[in-house]
Design a protein around this motif. Structure first.
Motif, PDB file in Angstrom:
ATOM      1  N   SER A   1     -15.780  -3.874 -46.750  1.00 38.09           N
ATOM      2  CA  SER A   1     -16.240  -4.711 -45.641  1.00 38.09           C
ATOM      3  C   SER A   1     -17.628  -4.218 -45.260  1.00 38.09           C
ATOM      4  O   SER A   1     -17.803  -3.026 -44.955  1.00 38.09           O
ATOM      5  N   VAL A   2     -18.607  -5.124 -45.273  1.00 34.06           N
ATOM      6  CA  VAL A   2     -19.989  -4.704 -45.044  1.00 34.06           C
ATOM      7  C   VAL A   2     -20.715  -5.647 -44.093  1.00 34.06           C
ATOM      8  O   VAL A   2     -20.368  -6.823 -43.953  1.00 34.06           O
ATOM      9  N   TYR A   3     -21.716  -5.077 -43.429  1.00 36.36           N
ATOM     10  CA  TYR A   3     -22.768  -5.860 -42.785  1.00 36.36           C
ATOM     11  C   TYR A   3     -24.012  -5.710 -43.644  1.00 36.36           C
ATOM     12  O   TYR A   3     -24.262  -4.633 -44.222  1.00 36.36           O
ATOM     13  N   TYR A   4     -24.808  -6.764 -43.748  1.00 32.16           N
ATOM     14  CA  TYR A   4     -26.005  -6.672 -44.576  1.00 32.16           C
ATOM     15  C   TYR A   4     -27.116  -7.532 -44.006  1.00 32.16           C
ATOM     16  O   TYR A   4     -26.876  -8.499 -43.266  1.00 32.16           O
ATOM     17  N   THR A   5     -28.344  -7.173 -44.356  1.00 30.64           N
ATOM     18  CA  THR A   5     -29.520  -7.995 -44.072  1.00 30.64           C
ATOM     19  C   THR A   5     -30.337  -8.058 -45.352  1.00 30.64           C
ATOM     20  O   THR A   5     -30.588  -7.030 -45.992  1.00 30.64           O
ATOM     21  N   LEU A   6     -30.726  -9.264 -45.732  1.00 25.29           N
ATOM     22  CA  LEU A   6     -31.445  -9.499 -46.981  1.00 25.29           C
ATOM     23  C   LEU A   6     -32.898  -9.868 -46.701  1.00 25.29           C
ATOM     24  O   LEU A   6     -33.184 -10.744 -45.873  1.00 25.29           O
ATOM     25  N   TYR A   7     -33.808  -9.202 -47.416  1.00 24.89           N
ATOM     26  CA  TYR A   7     -35.238  -9.503 -47.340  1.00 24.89           C
ATOM     27  C   TYR A   7     -35.775  -9.758 -48.749  1.00 24.89           C
ATOM     28  O   TYR A   7     -35.282  -9.196 -49.726  1.00 24.89           O
ATOM     29  N   LEU A   8     -36.814 -10.578 -48.842  1.00 27.63           N
ATOM     30  CA  LEU A   8     -37.582 -10.669 -50.076  1.00 27.63           C
ATOM     31  C   LEU A   8     -38.514  -9.461 -50.144  1.00 27.63           C
ATOM     32  O   LEU A   8     -39.069  -9.037 -49.127  1.00 27.63           O
ATOM     33  N   TYR A   9     -38.666  -8.902 -51.312  1.00 25.45           N
ATOM     34  CA  TYR A   9     -39.582  -7.777 -51.505  1.00 25.45           C
ATOM     35  C   TYR A   9     -41.013  -8.256 -51.337  1.00 25.45           C
ATOM     36  O   TYR A   9     -41.410  -9.300 -51.858  1.00 25.45           O
ATOM     37  N   ASP A  10     -41.821  -7.488 -50.588  1.00 23.12           N
ATOM     38  CA  ASP A  10     -43.233  -7.818 -50.396  1.00 23.12           C
ATOM     39  C   ASP A  10     -44.042  -6.527 -50.505  1.00 23.12           C
ATOM     40  O   ASP A  10     -44.025  -5.691 -49.598  1.00 23.12           O
TER      41      ASP A  10
ATOM     42  N   ILE B   1     -23.564  -9.929 -56.757  1.00 22.75           N
ATOM     43  CA  ILE B   1     -24.563  -9.690 -57.803  1.00 22.75           C
ATOM     44  C   ILE B   1     -24.429  -8.275 -58.351  1.00 22.75           C
ATOM     45  O   ILE B   1     -23.898  -7.373 -57.689  1.00 22.75           O
ATOM     46  N   GLN B   2     -24.946  -8.064 -59.566  1.00 24.22           N
ATOM     47  CA  GLN B   2     -24.827  -6.775 -60.228  1.00 24.22           C
ATOM     48  C   GLN B   2     -25.516  -5.647 -59.451  1.00 24.22           C
ATOM     49  O   GLN B   2     -25.097  -4.491 -59.512  1.00 24.22           O
ATOM     50  N   GLY B   3     -26.560  -5.982 -58.718  1.00 25.72           N
ATOM     51  CA  GLY B   3     -27.226  -4.969 -57.908  1.00 25.72           C
ATOM     52  C   GLY B   3     -26.302  -4.354 -56.881  1.00 25.72           C
ATOM     53  O   GLY B   3     -26.390  -3.152 -56.586  1.00 25.72           O
ATOM     54  N   TRP B   4     -25.391  -5.168 -56.329  1.00 32.88           N
ATOM     55  CA  TRP B   4     -24.373  -4.656 -55.402  1.00 32.88           C
ATOM     56  C   TRP B   4     -23.288  -3.912 -56.170  1.00 32.88           C
ATOM     57  O   TRP B   4     -22.852  -2.844 -55.757  1.00 32.88           O
ATOM     58  N   GLU B   5     -22.832  -4.492 -57.260  1.00 36.66           N
ATOM     59  CA  GLU B   5     -21.748  -3.877 -58.041  1.00 36.66           C
ATOM     60  C   GLU B   5     -22.125  -2.454 -58.454  1.00 36.66           C
ATOM     61  O   GLU B   5     -21.309  -1.536 -58.412  1.00 36.66           O
ATOM     62  N   GLN B   6     -23.379  -2.269 -58.855  1.00 40.29           N
ATOM     63  CA  GLN B   6     -23.831  -0.953 -59.299  1.00 40.29           C
ATOM     64  C   GLN B   6     -24.295  -0.076 -58.140  1.00 40.29           C
ATOM     65  O   GLN B   6     -24.049   1.131 -58.117  1.00 40.29           O
TER      66      GLN B   6
ATOM     67  N   LEU C   1     -30.744  -1.081 -50.769  1.00 45.25           N
ATOM     68  CA  LEU C   1     -30.834  -1.361 -52.198  1.00 45.25           C
ATOM     69  C   LEU C   1     -32.044  -2.249 -52.461  1.00 45.25           C
ATOM     70  O   LEU C   1     -32.221  -3.276 -51.800  1.00 45.25           O
ATOM     71  N   THR C   2     -32.886  -1.841 -53.407  1.00 50.23           N
ATOM     72  CA  THR C   2     -33.965  -2.698 -53.893  1.00 50.23           C
ATOM     73  C   THR C   2     -33.562  -3.146 -55.291  1.00 50.23           C
ATOM     74  O   THR C   2     -33.391  -2.323 -56.192  1.00 50.23           O
TER      75      THR C   2
ATOM     76  N   ILE D   1     -34.399  -6.905 -51.245  1.00 47.30           N
ATOM     77  CA  ILE D   1     -34.072  -5.680 -50.517  1.00 47.30           C
ATOM     78  C   ILE D   1     -32.898  -5.971 -49.594  1.00 47.30           C
ATOM     79  O   ILE D   1     -32.952  -6.893 -48.773  1.00 47.30           O
ATOM     80  N   PHE D   2     -31.824  -5.192 -49.736  1.00 46.95           N
ATOM     81  CA  PHE D   2     -30.649  -5.315 -48.878  1.00 46.95           C
ATOM     82  C   PHE D   2     -30.482  -4.039 -48.058  1.00 46.95           C
ATOM     83  O   PHE D   2     -30.442  -2.937 -48.618  1.00 46.95           O
ATOM     84  N   ASP D   3     -30.399  -4.190 -46.732  1.00 53.15           N
ATOM     85  CA  ASP D   3     -29.965  -3.101 -45.865  1.00 53.15           C
ATOM     86  C   ASP D   3     -28.476  -3.298 -45.630  1.00 53.15           C
ATOM     87  O   ASP D   3     -28.065  -4.336 -45.075  1.00 53.15           O
ATOM     88  N   ILE D   4     -27.659  -2.351 -46.060  1.00 53.80           N
ATOM     89  CA  ILE D   4     -26.191  -2.521 -46.061  1.00 53.80           C
ATOM     90  C   ILE D   4     -25.533  -1.433 -45.249  1.00 53.80           C
ATOM     91  O   ILE D   4     -25.833  -0.244 -45.408  1.00 53.80           O
ATOM     92  N   GLN D   5     -24.623  -1.842 -44.364  1.00 53.23           N
ATOM     93  CA  GLN D   5     -23.753  -0.918 -43.628  1.00 53.23           C
ATOM     94  C   GLN D   5     -22.338  -1.075 -44.161  1.00 53.23           C
ATOM     95  O   GLN D   5     -21.788  -2.178 -44.126  1.00 53.23           O
TER      96      GLN D   5
END
Length: 283
Positions: A194-203, A233-238, A251-252, A274-278
């Protein structure tokens, strides 16, 4: 640090194998394969001063170690240190390639007074180059073999803001930074997270590398899924494996581990994310 130690080309040394059989015995030496760890950063102390961004002149303290998977902190033999000299390393401009890639990526976003520990695979350190044994200030630092992963402790001492903005290219591999280390159950394949997340585009023009915020569930319901089930997505899985409940991780994620060339709502093709994940719970 490229300017601190002379990096010499790695010498390939192979001893001929003693023939144990007759004609046709394969005497070709086999090079040892060094298993490379994933790039990982742990924030051990959050600073309170100016934030380091690409193009800034930064001064740091650092201690480098050979990576040792048998150690709890992964720190093997110490191979370089500004702390041993009693003064910081020579200042350098951040994000322009004056130091190894892992230094640039790790120090961006740090605040003065802050400390981070980074595990660098060889391609983010000295790569196929090697360094001979070094003697300095009465201390002997062992050689750094070719293709060696390294571990660094960094402290950001000072930042002089840059005048000309520098664009930091996105990483080509998954990177993770543990902002808060949790104390609960570790995330693993087959576990329900169970997670909270915020997603940003990389800049790469922004000091914290975060562009437009795409979505966030912070303040609402958690997002629940089974790790390893192919639902994310695989970025989360890994990138979430090993994270402890109660922790926060950034995670970037390169396009190859996100959505690739496929257009998503508010996410252009070939976007680095870029994901900030709790991580709230692991069951």
């Amino acid at each position: 640090m490229k300017s601190t130690f002379q990096i010499v080309a790695a010498a390939v040394c192979a001893a001929a194998l003693t023939a144990c059989g007759g004609a046709g015995t394969d005497k070709t030496p086999v090079a040892a394969v060094i298993v490379q760890p994933a790039y990982k950063v742990t924030e051990t102390l959050v600073g309170t001063g100016t934030v380091a961004a690409a193009g800034d002149l930064v001064t740091i303290n650092m201690v480098g170690y050979l990576y040792d998977a048998t150690k709890a902190d992964f720190k093997g033999a110490k191979v370089e240190s500004s702390v041993d000299t009693g003064k910081p390393a020579a200042p350098f401009t951040l994000g322009v390639g004056n130091v190894v890639t892992g230094w640039d990526q790790t120090i961006i976003g740090m605040k003065i007074g802050g400390k981070r520990t980074a595990i660098l695979p060889a391609n983010m350190a000295y790569g196929t180059n090697s360094r001979t044994e070094v003697k300095a200030n009465g201390i002997t630092y062992p050689a750094i073999p070719a293709n060696s992963p390294l571990v660094y402790d960094f402290e950001l001492v000072d930042v002089t803001k840059g005048i000309i903005p520098v664009v930091v290219p996105p990483p080509t591999t998954l990177t993770s930074v543990d902002v808060v280390i949790g104390s609960g159950t570790a995330a693993a394949s087959g576990k329900n997270l169970s997670v909270y997340y915020t997603l940003y585009l990389y800049d790469g023009t922004k000091p914290n590398l975060r562009g437009n915020k795409i979505e966030s569930n912070v303040g609402g319901s958690t997002f629940d899924f089974v790790l390893g089930s192919g639902k994310v997505i695989q970025g989360w899985e890994q990138g979430l494996v090993g994270m402890l409940a109660g922790g926060s991780r950034t995670l970037t994620i390169p396009p190859s581990l996100a959505y690739g060339s496929t257009q998503q709502t508010n996410i252009p093709p070939n976007s680095t994310l870029i994901f900030d994940i709790q991580l709230v719970t692991v069951k």
